[in-house]
Design an enzyme around this catalytic site. Sequence first.
Site, PDB file in Angstrom:
ATOM      1  N   CYS A 164      23.767  -5.314  19.216  1.00  0.00           N
ATOM      2  CA  CYS A 164      24.186  -6.746  20.008  1.00  0.00           C
ATOM      3  C   CYS A 164      25.911  -7.002  19.741  1.00  0.00           C
ATOM      4  O   CYS A 164      26.252  -7.898  20.286  1.00  0.00           O
ATOM      5  CB  CYS A 164      23.480  -7.760  19.193  1.00  0.00           C
ATOM      6  SG  CYS A 164      24.117  -8.337  17.557  1.00  0.00           S
ATOM      7  N   CYS A 181      20.498 -10.864  17.963  1.00  0.00           N
ATOM      8  CA  CYS A 181      20.361  -9.241  18.012  1.00  0.00           C
ATOM      9  C   CYS A 181      18.940  -8.883  18.619  1.00  0.00           C
ATOM     10  O   CYS A 181      17.971  -9.401  17.768  1.00  0.00           O
ATOM     11  CB  CYS A 181      20.667  -9.016  16.547  1.00  0.00           C
ATOM     12  SG  CYS A 181      20.623  -7.272  16.574  1.00  0.00           S
ATOM     13  N   CYS A 230      27.497  -4.303  15.288  1.00  0.00           N
ATOM     14  CA  CYS A 230      26.112  -4.292  15.245  1.00  0.00           C
ATOM     15  C   CYS A 230      26.005  -3.105  16.731  1.00  0.00           C
ATOM     16  O   CYS A 230      26.376  -3.819  17.597  1.00  0.00           O
ATOM     17  CB  CYS A 230      25.411  -5.123  15.338  1.00  0.00           C
ATOM     18  SG  CYS A 230      23.332  -4.806  15.715  1.00  0.00           S
ATOM     19  N   LYS A 258       0.799  26.454  -6.008  1.00  0.00           N
ATOM     20  CA  LYS A 258       1.662  25.530  -5.442  1.00  0.00           C
ATOM     21  C   LYS A 258       1.812  25.832  -3.941  1.00  0.00           C
ATOM     22  O   LYS A 258       1.752  26.677  -3.561  1.00  0.00           O
ATOM     23  CB  LYS A 258       3.442  25.615  -6.119  1.00  0.00           C
ATOM     24  CG  LYS A 258       3.397  25.435  -7.423  1.00  0.00           C
ATOM     25  CD  LYS A 258       3.143  23.980  -7.466  1.00  0.00           C
ATOM     26  CE  LYS A 258       4.006  23.224  -8.614  1.00  0.00           C
ATOM     27  NZ  LYS A 258       5.420  23.534  -8.931  1.00  0.00           N
ATOM     28  N   GLU A 291      -8.950  20.855  -8.763  1.00  0.00           N
ATOM     29  CA  GLU A 291      -8.046  19.509  -8.686  1.00  0.00           C
ATOM     30  C   GLU A 291      -6.816  19.426  -7.785  1.00  0.00           C
ATOM     31  O   GLU A 291      -6.057  20.413  -7.806  1.00  0.00           O
ATOM     32  CB  GLU A 291      -7.962  19.051 -10.146  1.00  0.00           C
ATOM     33  CG  GLU A 291      -9.056  18.895 -10.822  1.00  0.00           C
ATOM     34  CD  GLU A 291      -8.821  18.727 -12.261  1.00  0.00           C
ATOM     35  OE1 GLU A 291      -7.581  18.497 -12.951  1.00  0.00           O
ATOM     36  OE2 GLU A 291      -9.853  18.760 -13.142  1.00  0.00           O
ATOM     37  N   LYS A 346      -3.122  18.710  -7.369  1.00  0.00           N
ATOM     38  CA  LYS A 346      -1.864  18.530  -8.490  1.00  0.00           C
ATOM     39  C   LYS A 346      -1.100  17.430  -8.031  1.00  0.00           C
ATOM     40  O   LYS A 346      -0.405  17.668  -6.991  1.00  0.00           O
ATOM     41  CB  LYS A 346      -1.341  19.862  -8.519  1.00  0.00           C
ATOM     42  CG  LYS A 346      -0.248  19.765  -9.609  1.00  0.00           C
ATOM     43  CD  LYS A 346       0.415  21.258  -9.842  1.00  0.00           C
ATOM     44  CE  LYS A 346       1.152  21.081 -11.218  1.00  0.00           C
ATOM     45  NZ  LYS A 346       2.201  20.496 -11.004  1.00  0.00           N
ATOM     46  N   GLU A 367      -2.742 -19.924  -8.403  1.00  0.00           N
ATOM     47  CA  GLU A 367      -3.951 -20.277  -9.233  1.00  0.00           C
ATOM     48  C   GLU A 367      -4.391 -19.184 -10.418  1.00  0.00           C
ATOM     49  O   GLU A 367      -4.483 -19.516 -11.322  1.00  0.00           O
ATOM     50  CB  GLU A 367      -5.119 -20.259  -8.284  1.00  0.00           C
ATOM     51  CG  GLU A 367      -5.230 -21.693  -7.512  1.00  0.00           C
ATOM     52  CD  GLU A 367      -6.197 -21.674  -6.519  1.00  0.00           C
ATOM     53  OE1 GLU A 367      -7.308 -22.276  -6.489  1.00  0.00           O
ATOM     54  OE2 GLU A 367      -5.971 -20.687  -5.322  1.00  0.00           O
ATOM     55  N   CYS A 397      23.584  -6.949   9.960  1.00  0.00           N
ATOM     56  CA  CYS A 397      24.046  -7.753  11.389  1.00  0.00           C
ATOM     57  C   CYS A 397      23.878  -8.999  11.294  1.00  0.00           C
ATOM     58  O   CYS A 397      22.667  -9.394  10.838  1.00  0.00           O
ATOM     59  CB  CYS A 397      23.573  -6.946  12.420  1.00  0.00           C
ATOM     60  SG  CYS A 397      23.342  -8.066  13.971  1.00  0.00           S
ATOM     61  N   ASP A 431       2.059  14.807  -8.159  1.00  0.00           N
ATOM     62  CA  ASP A 431       3.349  14.902  -8.433  1.00  0.00           C
ATOM     63  C   ASP A 431       3.934  13.541  -9.034  1.00  0.00           C
ATOM     64  O   ASP A 431       4.234  12.828  -8.194  1.00  0.00           O
ATOM     65  CB  ASP A 431       4.417  15.307  -7.232  1.00  0.00           C
ATOM     66  CG  ASP A 431       5.510  15.830  -7.423  1.00  0.00           C
ATOM     67  OD1 ASP A 431       5.756  15.883  -8.587  1.00  0.00           O
ATOM     68  OD2 ASP A 431       6.507  15.953  -6.713  1.00  0.00           O
ATOM     69  N   TYR A 488      -7.214  13.562 -15.725  1.00  0.00           N
ATOM     70  CA  TYR A 488      -7.682  14.878 -15.443  1.00  0.00           C
ATOM     71  C   TYR A 488      -7.875  15.872 -16.758  1.00  0.00           C
ATOM     72  O   TYR A 488      -8.253  16.960 -16.502  1.00  0.00           O
ATOM     73  CB  TYR A 488      -6.485  15.730 -14.570  1.00  0.00           C
ATOM     74  CG  TYR A 488      -5.284  15.650 -15.050  1.00  0.00           C
ATOM     75  CD1 TYR A 488      -4.851  16.224 -16.118  1.00  0.00           C
ATOM     76  CD2 TYR A 488      -4.056  15.021 -14.250  1.00  0.00           C
ATOM     77  CE1 TYR A 488      -3.506  16.264 -16.483  1.00  0.00           C
ATOM     78  CE2 TYR A 488      -2.835  14.905 -14.510  1.00  0.00           C
ATOM     79  CZ  TYR A 488      -2.655  15.740 -15.768  1.00  0.00           C
ATOM     80  OH  TYR A 488      -1.141  15.618 -16.327  1.00  0.00           O
TER      81      TYR A 488
END
Length: 682
Positions: free
Chosen positions: A424, A444, A421, A327, A116, A118, A37, A439, A120, A239
Amino acid sequence: MIDRETALKRIEELQSLIRYHNRRYYQLDDPEISDGEYDRLMRNLSDLEYQFPDLISPDSPTHRVGAAPLEKFNTFRHFTPMLSLANAFSDKDILDFHERIKRFLDRRNDVRFILEPKLDGVAVNLIYEHGILTVGSTRGDGTIGEDVTQNLKTIQAIPLVIPASTAREPDVSTQHPVPERIEVRGEVYIEIESFKTLNHRRLSEGEPVFANPRNAAAGSLRQLDSKVTARRPLAIFCYAVGEVRGMSFKSHWKVLQTLSQWGFQINTQIRPAENINDCIRYFHQMNEMRSNLPYEIDGVVIKVDDLSLQDKLGAVSRNPRWAIACKFPATQEITEIEDILIQVGRTGVLTPVALMKPVRLGGVMVSRATLHNLDEILKKDIRIGDAVIVQRAGDVIPEVVKVIVSRRSGAEKIFNMPARCPECGSEVVRLEGEAAHRCIGMACPAQIKERIRHFSSRGAMDIEGLGDKLVSQLVDAGLINDPADLYFLKSENLLTLERMAEKSAGNLLKAIARSKNPPLEKFLFALGIRHVGERIARILSHTFQTLDRIIPLSVDELMAVRDIGPEVSGSITRFFHESANRMVIEKLKTAGVMPREAESASDRSLSLSGKSFVFTGTLVHLSRSEARQIVESLGGSWSEAVTKKIDYIVAGESPGSKLQKAQAAGITILDEKGFLSLTGRD
Ligand code: IVH
């Protein structure tokens, strides 16, 4: 064609409706309408905008779906440079930063700071001219970045316009004029959960996985095709501002507040601090908290709040004196790989996992790291016995960054994917173009719940009342170990389950018994053969009519069938070749499961043989998939794309651009009525 005035009204209605549903979906996580929709609303809007291009407003939601792919990114020179931050690694470094500020400003008392997290991610610059987002670029070298406007516009959390007044803040004192120009800066990132889902999806689609959320964010932002970016779960925290024309701010706090009122996302962990000790406390608190945050952070940023003081302090080489990045201690360590194990996921994917000598990483003892897949192991040349650098970022599973090759003794062992596997014993295959090994065993134990769920689902054996929870209960209680066991269940077994009364047990057994004679195509689909979806199952069943004819088919015989290629054929033959799977099929037969023989394709009139169809727009009397089934059942084929080979285009309500393309190519156009009459369904 509708008149301009009606179009404008309808465009405005659609825009506000779409915005409402965006909010329900993205912010409230509580959608009210189906994807289908939603797509229809978007299509209606873009069709109208296509007809009336001058009515496209700068904040139309259609800007967010991605534009035509680019050849390359243009460069963009930031109006003011995007500086980088000097680093602090200890409390002492933070105190030194404070001393430098006091000395420079010749002040004794404390200055106010803003603290604040930091993040990454990827730093970006968003330029708004008179409130309209005109350019969005990456940081680049700080002076010149790459123009990734189309990609940034797909991020829902980036406002396309700065509102003239803030409806959410009716208080006049908090209203702001729209600046002539403003550069808004922030970090684009991906939340850890979204990152995991994204990698899961990539793994199951055979695509290489991203090493960490940062790489995923950077890779997503550097897509030349913005439609790809639109499908990635990118988020942003803003920021800072760069150049501001036509208004001014007194403090960084005020900048953040204003950005927030304009609709930019501001990190909720940001705090003011009255003195440097508050800053140090925050640094330690955030380090403790980091693994509970939904995104990765690698430190905190301390910023002087007063903008006139920031101005006075200025910058040394490209680092401002008024801010510092503190850091967190490194979350990389060296350890040794003792073994490589295989984990089998619920969809049958085999994931190699490194078992390591335990090390402390970011405050947690770690002894396992995911190696993703064989390609990853080969790329990093990881061997059993290697000394490696491991890292743990946020809540993400630890991973091997690299091997310390200089520490090799020569006794290290090269890893190979097992041929069978470990769960199994069934065959392990790697399908063409996929990174994952899988597998193919139907029984399994690692996959059993998922396989039974699929087996009993609506489009497959359609066992009413056998929901996910019940499947889990049955498997956990040891009552079923493969799909065939369902047909051996007895009322007394079921009554041992929690919350299972006699009546519901009886109903379930009846539903199971009712499913014993499915159409062959449903049965084939239920087996869960990789690449055999409902369409291929239907083709197989119409071509060969019985299961006994399908099981012994060779790759060549399968390839002779139209629409079945080498990958699908290989997957089918391998599946039936696996003895564990043939045993389950025998067991199903013993239980009385007998798929109904299918009508042969040649028995029916193949009036559309050799004809191909494209559908566009919404059909009223039947769904698009039903329409496609009709075409197939009459020997025709369908496709998504309009090419010269197409014979008919069927245009429903609000058709898309395919219709114009088909018109231009002189393809016969049918409306829904015409289609129904051609196929004898009127
Ligand atoms: S302020 C001069 N605030 O860290 C001010 N940067 O080395 C420059 N970053 O390129 C940026 N979170 O990618 C600032 N809250 C935050 C930040 C942040 C992450 C990144 C940003 C920048 C780098 C600075």
